[in-house]
Design a protein around this motif. Structure first.
Motif, short mmCIF file in Angstrom:
data_model
loop_
_atom_site.label_atom_id
_atom_site.label_comp_id
_atom_site.label_asym_id
_atom_site.label_seq_id
_atom_site.Cartn_x
_atom_site.Cartn_y
_atom_site.Cartn_z
N ASP A 65 8.06 7.47 38.57
CA ASP A 65 9.35 7.57 39.26
C ASP A 65 9.81 9.01 39.46
O ASP A 65 10.21 9.39 40.57
CB ASP A 65 10.41 6.78 38.48
CG ASP A 65 10.16 5.29 38.52
OD1 ASP A 65 9.14 4.89 39.11
OD2 ASP A 65 10.96 4.53 37.97
N ILE A 66 9.80 9.80 38.38
CA ILE A 66 10.30 11.17 38.48
C ILE A 66 9.50 12.00 39.48
O ILE A 66 10.09 12.67 40.35
CB ILE A 66 10.30 11.86 37.10
CG1 ILE A 66 11.27 11.14 36.15
CG2 ILE A 66 10.68 13.33 37.22
CD1 ILE A 66 12.70 11.13 36.62
N PRO A 67 8.17 11.98 39.44
CA PRO A 67 7.42 12.74 40.45
C PRO A 67 7.71 12.27 41.88
O PRO A 67 7.80 13.09 42.80
CB PRO A 67 5.95 12.47 40.07
CG PRO A 67 5.99 12.18 38.61
CD PRO A 67 7.27 11.43 38.41
N ALA A 68 7.87 10.95 42.07
CA ALA A 68 8.16 10.44 43.42
C ALA A 68 9.51 10.93 43.92
O ALA A 68 9.66 11.33 45.08
CB ALA A 68 8.13 8.91 43.40
N VAL A 69 10.52 10.92 43.03
CA VAL A 69 11.85 11.40 43.41
C VAL A 69 11.81 12.89 43.75
O VAL A 69 12.38 13.34 44.75
CB VAL A 69 12.86 11.14 42.27
CG1 VAL A 69 14.17 11.85 42.54
CG2 VAL A 69 13.09 9.63 42.11
N MET A 70 11.12 13.66 42.91
CA MET A 70 11.07 15.10 43.13
C MET A 70 10.32 15.44 44.42
O MET A 70 10.73 16.35 45.17
CB MET A 70 10.42 15.78 41.93
CG MET A 70 11.27 15.72 40.67
SD MET A 70 10.48 16.47 39.23
CE MET A 70 10.31 18.16 39.76
N ASP A 71 9.25 14.72 44.70
CA ASP A 71 8.51 14.96 45.95
C ASP A 71 9.38 14.65 47.17
O ASP A 71 9.34 15.37 48.17
CB ASP A 71 7.25 14.09 45.99
CG ASP A 71 6.16 14.60 45.05
OD1 ASP A 71 6.26 15.77 44.62
OD2 ASP A 71 5.22 13.84 44.75
N TYR A 72 10.17 13.59 47.06
CA TYR A 72 11.05 13.24 48.18
C TYR A 72 12.11 14.32 48.39
O TYR A 72 12.37 14.73 49.54
CB TYR A 72 11.73 11.90 47.91
CG TYR A 72 12.73 11.52 48.98
CD1 TYR A 72 12.30 11.01 50.20
CD2 TYR A 72 14.10 11.71 48.77
CE1 TYR A 72 13.22 10.69 51.21
CE2 TYR A 72 15.02 11.39 49.76
CZ TYR A 72 14.58 10.88 50.98
OH TYR A 72 15.49 10.57 51.96
N ILE A 73 12.71 14.80 47.30
CA ILE A 73 13.74 15.84 47.42
C ILE A 73 13.15 17.11 48.02
O ILE A 73 13.76 17.76 48.87
CB ILE A 73 14.38 16.11 46.05
CG1 ILE A 73 15.15 14.87 45.57
CG2 ILE A 73 15.32 17.32 46.14
CD1 ILE A 73 15.71 15.00 44.18
N ARG A 74 11.95 17.47 47.59
CA ARG A 74 11.30 18.67 48.14
C ARG A 74 11.05 18.50 49.63
O ARG A 74 11.20 19.45 50.41
CB ARG A 74 9.98 18.93 47.41
CG ARG A 74 10.13 19.49 46.02
CD ARG A 74 8.81 20.04 45.49
NE ARG A 74 8.95 20.44 44.10
CZ ARG A 74 8.68 19.64 43.07
NH1 ARG A 74 8.25 18.42 43.28
NH2 ARG A 74 8.83 20.07 41.84
N SER A 75 10.64 17.31 50.03
CA SER A 75 10.34 17.08 51.45
C SER A 75 11.59 17.19 52.31
O SER A 75 11.52 17.55 53.49
CB SER A 75 9.70 15.70 51.64
OG SER A 75 10.64 14.66 51.40
N GLN A 76 12.76 16.89 51.70
CA GLN A 76 14.00 16.95 52.45
C GLN A 76 14.65 18.33 52.40
O GLN A 76 15.22 18.80 53.39
CB GLN A 76 14.99 15.90 51.89
CG GLN A 76 14.51 14.46 52.00
CD GLN A 76 14.29 14.03 53.44
OE1 GLN A 76 15.16 14.21 54.29
NE2 GLN A 76 13.12 13.46 53.73
N SER A 77 14.58 18.98 51.23
CA SER A 77 15.26 20.28 51.06
C SER A 77 14.38 21.47 51.39
O SER A 77 14.89 22.55 51.72
CB SER A 77 15.78 20.40 49.63
OG SER A 77 14.71 20.35 48.70
N LYS A 78 13.06 21.29 51.25
CA LYS A 78 12.10 22.34 51.56
C LYS A 78 12.45 23.68 50.90
O LYS A 78 12.69 24.69 51.58
CB LYS A 78 11.97 22.52 53.08
CG LYS A 78 11.43 21.29 53.80
CD LYS A 78 11.32 21.53 55.28
CE LYS A 78 10.64 20.36 55.96
NZ LYS A 78 11.33 19.07 55.73
N PRO A 79 12.52 23.73 49.56
CA PRO A 79 12.83 24.99 48.87
C PRO A 79 11.74 26.03 49.11
O PRO A 79 10.54 25.70 49.16
CB PRO A 79 12.88 24.57 47.40
CG PRO A 79 12.02 23.35 47.32
CD PRO A 79 12.21 22.63 48.62
N LYS A 80 12.14 27.28 49.26
CA LYS A 80 11.19 28.35 49.59
C LYS A 80 10.15 28.54 48.49
O LYS A 80 8.99 28.85 48.77
CB LYS A 80 11.95 29.65 49.85
CG LYS A 80 12.83 29.59 51.10
CD LYS A 80 13.53 30.92 51.32
CE LYS A 80 14.41 30.87 52.57
NZ LYS A 80 15.12 32.16 52.79
#
Length: 373
Positions: free
Chosen positions: A135-150
């Protein structure tokens, strides 16, 4: 008359669920327990019948099939035995024995209740490691895909078990030499080891032990707390002490407290509860195998951590929080106990929902994250 095709289908599906281990959700021990329960219930329906001997013969053969690993090869045999079981009940239906008069209704009820048990066991078949690994890796991957941190890194804030998950993640990744891709972490009222404190989490043990012994899939914590709420908030207030576990006096709006109790808690997977009880044993939280102790690998953390503890937190007391943070390298952790000797005080949920959290907690979190951005 019964709808024979419907009954055959229902029986066959039920027994095939068992033989297939519910697509891998049920362990061997669980499938044995569940099948034994069903057989016992059906046997009671026929205990006064001359057909009991025939049923016992079929039960033994079905039990044998459930031990077979190649499920595809036994489908026809299960179907055949299901048909034979139907025949037994049809024959008993023709009996004039009063105890068997309503056998059809009771039989269908038994099968339906059993199917519900299987469905619940599948639905709630997870533990702490499932959260951590999936769950945690899936949530973090989704957030990264939306926020695109540098820098491809995120900030993470976790309260209670959310913080436990973050500690577990940092520990696991540190042990494996992986980068968690977290710029900074904030935990509120979280610990991997409650043994040195007087945490009221020990109250969960009476729930966990029967769950393990009886092999039940869930613990209805939400329903239990909802049922208890009237006794915490209305005269004669026999359970008012439960409120102190959630919020200190005058720290949370009464309506917010009510909504929190009635809506925030839910049914818990028994496997999750059983794994979390390891936080109350020597060495603290461990993985499902019981061999990996998360606290042992906290010294490998390279991510800055800000850990909050509430001075009147009975669930995760400051002593419990410190028992975890003391293993983190000093240059990587900031430990803060909030609350004053004369008040106001912070209980478990006041750190996120108390009336002073916006003034005293949130600004510190923002400052910490900004410094590590």
């Amino acid at each position: 008359m019964w709808d024979e095709s419907e009954l055959v289908t229902k029986l066959t599906e039920t027994f095939m669920h068992l033989s297939q281990r519910l697509s891998g959700f049920l362990s061997e021990g669980q499938s044995k327990v569940m099948s034994a329960r069903l057989f016992d219930q059906l046997q009671k329906l026929l205990e006064d019948s001359y057909l009991l001997e025939h049923f016992n013969d079929i039960k033994e053969k079905l039990s044998s099939l459930l031990e077979t690993s190649d499920n595809s090869s036994v489908a026809n045999q299960v179907s055949d035995l299901s048909q034979r079981l139907v025949n037994i009940f049809e024959e008993s239906q023709r009996s004039v024995s009063p105890p068997l008069f309503d056998l059809q209704t009771r039989f269908f009820t038994t099968i339906e209740e059993f199917q519900k048990q299987l469905d619940v066991m599948v639905k709630y078949d997870w533990d702490f490691d499932h959260y951590l690994e999936e769950d945690i890796p899936a949530v973090m991957d989704y957030i990264r895909s939306q926020s695109k941190p540098k820098d491809d890194k995120l900030f993470a804030i976790g309260h209670s078990m959310g913080g436990i998950l973050l500690y577990g993640m940092l520990s696991k990744y540190g042990y494996e030499g992986r980068d968690p891709r977290l710029a900074a972490v904030v935990t509120l009222a979280s610990s991997l080891d409650y043994t040195t404190s007087k945490s009221t989490l020990k109250m969960l043990l009476p729930l966990a032990n029967p769950a393990q012994v009886l092999n039940v899939p869930v613990v209805p914590l939400g329903a239990m707390l909802s049922a208890a709420y009237p006794f915490t908030s209305s005269p004669p207030y026999v359970l008012s002490w439960l409120n102190n576990l959630i919020s200190a006096e005058d720290m949370m709006d009464p309506e917010l407290l009510k909504k929190l109790v009635l809506n925030n808690f839910c049914t818990i997977s028994a496997k999750l509860l059983l794994q979390l009880t390891t936080t109350l044993r020597e060495g603290g939280l461990r993985d499902r195998s019981g061999t990996f102790f998360y606290k042992e690998h906290l010294p490998k953390i390279t991510t800055p951590v800000l850990a909050f503890a509430g001075d009147h937190d009975l669930i995760c007391p400051p002593e419990a929080v410190y028992e975890t943070v003391k293993f983190i390298p000093e240059n990587m952790v900031t430990y803060k106990v909030v609350g004053q000797p004369g008040g106001p005080h912070y209980a478990h949920y006041d750190l996120v929902g108390g009336r002073l959290a916006v003034e005293e907690i949130y600004p510190r979190i923002i400052e910490f994250l900004s410094c590590n951005d």
